[in-house]
Design an enzyme around this catalytic site. Structure first.
Site, mmCIF file in Angstrom:
data_model
loop_
_atom_site.group_PDB
_atom_site.id
_atom_site.type_symbol
_atom_site.label_atom_id
_atom_site.label_comp_id
_atom_site.label_asym_id
_atom_site.label_seq_id
_atom_site.Cartn_x
_atom_site.Cartn_y
_atom_site.Cartn_z
ATOM 1 N N ASP A 270 0.819 -1.209 0.000
ATOM 2 C CA ASP A 270 0.000 0.000 0.000
ATOM 3 C C ASP A 270 0.859 1.268 0.000
ATOM 4 O O ASP A 270 1.850 1.354 0.746
ATOM 5 C CB ASP A 270 -0.899 0.014 1.237
ATOM 6 C CG ASP A 270 -1.807 -1.210 1.326
ATOM 7 O OD1 ASP A 270 -1.365 -2.308 0.938
ATOM 8 O OD2 ASP A 270 -2.938 -1.060 1.804
ATOM 9 N N HIS B 154 -0.836 4.705 -0.483
ATOM 10 C CA HIS B 154 -1.688 5.755 0.081
ATOM 11 C C HIS B 154 -1.233 7.176 -0.242
ATOM 12 O O HIS B 154 -0.959 7.982 0.656
ATOM 13 C CB HIS B 154 -1.837 5.548 1.593
ATOM 14 C CG HIS B 154 -2.774 4.423 1.934
ATOM 15 N ND1 HIS B 154 -4.106 4.456 1.599
ATOM 16 C CD2 HIS B 154 -2.557 3.220 2.533
ATOM 17 C CE1 HIS B 154 -4.683 3.324 1.993
ATOM 18 N NE2 HIS B 154 -3.771 2.552 2.546
ATOM 19 N N ASP C 251 -4.444 0.116 -3.193
ATOM 20 C CA ASP C 251 -4.402 1.256 -2.267
ATOM 21 C C ASP C 251 -3.254 2.190 -2.617
ATOM 22 O O ASP C 251 -2.411 2.533 -1.776
ATOM 23 C CB ASP C 251 -4.322 0.794 -0.801
ATOM 24 C CG ASP C 251 -5.683 0.379 -0.256
ATOM 25 O OD1 ASP C 251 -6.647 0.285 -1.042
ATOM 26 O OD2 ASP C 251 -5.781 0.128 0.961
ATOM 27 N N ASN D 16 -9.233 -1.663 -1.847
ATOM 28 C CA ASN D 16 -10.527 -1.153 -1.397
ATOM 29 C C ASN D 16 -10.627 0.360 -1.564
ATOM 30 O O ASN D 16 -11.706 0.893 -1.838
ATOM 31 C CB ASN D 16 -10.814 -1.565 0.055
ATOM 32 C CG ASN D 16 -9.776 -1.087 1.040
ATOM 33 O OD1 ASN D 16 -8.579 -1.373 0.888
ATOM 34 N ND2 ASN D 16 -10.188 -0.361 2.062
ATOM 35 N N HIS D 17 -9.512 1.081 -1.463
ATOM 36 C CA HIS D 17 -9.592 2.538 -1.561
ATOM 37 C C HIS D 17 -9.852 3.008 -2.985
ATOM 38 O O HIS D 17 -10.581 4.000 -3.182
ATOM 39 C CB HIS D 17 -8.345 3.185 -0.958
ATOM 40 C CG HIS D 17 -8.375 3.203 0.541
ATOM 41 N ND1 HIS D 17 -8.850 4.271 1.260
ATOM 42 C CD2 HIS D 17 -8.042 2.256 1.445
ATOM 43 C CE1 HIS D 17 -8.797 3.988 2.561
ATOM 44 N NE2 HIS D 17 -8.297 2.769 2.696
ATOM 45 N N HIS E 260 -5.350 -7.634 -3.101
ATOM 46 C CA HIS E 260 -5.220 -6.646 -2.035
ATOM 47 C C HIS E 260 -5.554 -7.233 -0.672
ATOM 48 O O HIS E 260 -4.789 -7.101 0.284
ATOM 49 C CB HIS E 260 -6.108 -5.435 -2.310
ATOM 50 C CG HIS E 260 -5.971 -4.354 -1.282
ATOM 51 N ND1 HIS E 260 -4.788 -3.654 -1.105
ATOM 52 C CD2 HIS E 260 -6.837 -3.864 -0.365
ATOM 53 C CE1 HIS E 260 -4.942 -2.783 -0.118
ATOM 54 N NE2 HIS E 260 -6.179 -2.887 0.353
#
Length: 285
Positions: free
Chosen positions: A21, A23, A57, A92-93, A166
């Site tokens: 991830d 972000h 993500d 999921n993001h 993920h």
């Protein structure tokens, strides 16, 4: 190539590097990619035949969402002529943003997309949102420019004997069919298919933590069954951050690569290298 024709199963590769991830942290992304030997100091592909997998993500919580997405899209284009590949998966993001769930973008993450998509002032959905959220919504909602970029990406892939996703691939997902899982999400993002409601479930491939949090013997037995059905040896997942870094469960058949390397979490970049059945964790010195 139609979004429902994109492959998700690939032959073995001599060297695979998986990145967890990110972000919205471009600096962390660059550092991880340099650890992988994928890019030079100008962010150009130097990986040759390297197969790079990023397990989703890429966005939310940081300020560089658009730059991170664009970097991985460009590297995919640069890697292919060199005989390499870049597989950026959906987390999921990414799917939350396409569903206009904007709980996690930073203020700069909203402003970042002001130049990415035109906001139609007659669009009742867009104008029902906060003014500062409209451009991001126009970019990410199904059929929008960034949703179409995401529609080129898979949710789960298999490379040789390695499964990448993920959250986690569970028996129900195999019953549904991984090809269907990937295709339904891509068609929704592309604006040509309905919303796959199962993606919201905590047991969905982008939300499951079966193999990354409080893993017990029954979870390992589930993993063994999934891997057997896929003809694979191990699963590599992100989603569950740990500042302890990359770790494994189930006798090395589950690898959790979310090292919390973004500025939001404060971890240090590290990546997972797979050469045949040999696995290495590459950390910054």
């Amino acid at each position: 190539q139609a979004v429902n024709d994109i492959p998700w199963r690939f032959p073995p590769a001599p060297r695979i590097v998986a990145v967890g991830d990110l972000h919205g942290d471009l600096d962390a992304a660059r550092r991880a990619l340099r650890l992988a030997g994928a890019i030079d100091e100008r962010d150009r592909w130097i990986g040759g035949t390297l197969v790079l997998v990023q397990t989703g993500d890429q966005i939310d919580r940081g300020d560089d969402d658009q730059a991170v997405l664009d970097l991985f899209s460009r590297l995919a284009d640069e890697a292919a002529p060199a005989g390499g590949a870049v597989h950026a998966l959906l987390g999921n993001h990414e799917l939350m943003n396409a569903a206009l769930d904007f709980r996690y973008p930073s203020p700069a993450g909203f402003a970042d997309f002001e130049d990415a998509a035109a906001v139609d002032q007659t669009d009742t959905l867009l104008v029902s949102l906060e003014p500062g959220h409209r451009a991001r919504a126009a970019a990410f909602r199904p059929g929008g420019p960034y949703a179409k970029i995401l529609a080129r990406r898979n949710t789960a892939i298999v490379i040789g004997s390695n499964v990448f996703v993920h959250g986690g691939v569970l028996p129900d997902h195999l019953d549904h069919g991984l090809g269907c899982v990937n295709g339904e999400v891509r068609e929704w993002l592309d604006g040509t298919g309905p919303f796959p409601k199962w993606m919201l479930e905590k047991s969905s491939p982008v939300w499951a933590r079966t193999f990354s949090l409080d893993v017990d013997s029954s979870d390992c037995e589930t993993l063994r069954a999934v891997l057997e059905r896929l003809g694979a040896k191990r699963m590599i997942v992100g989603h569950t951050d740990s500042l302890e870094g990359i770790r494994s469960y189930c006798d090395g058949t589950a690898w959790c690569i979310d090292a919390g390397m973004s500025r939001h979490y404060g971890g240090r970049p590290q990546v997972l290298e797979i050469r045949g059945d040999s696995i290495y964790i590459i950390r910054e010195p």
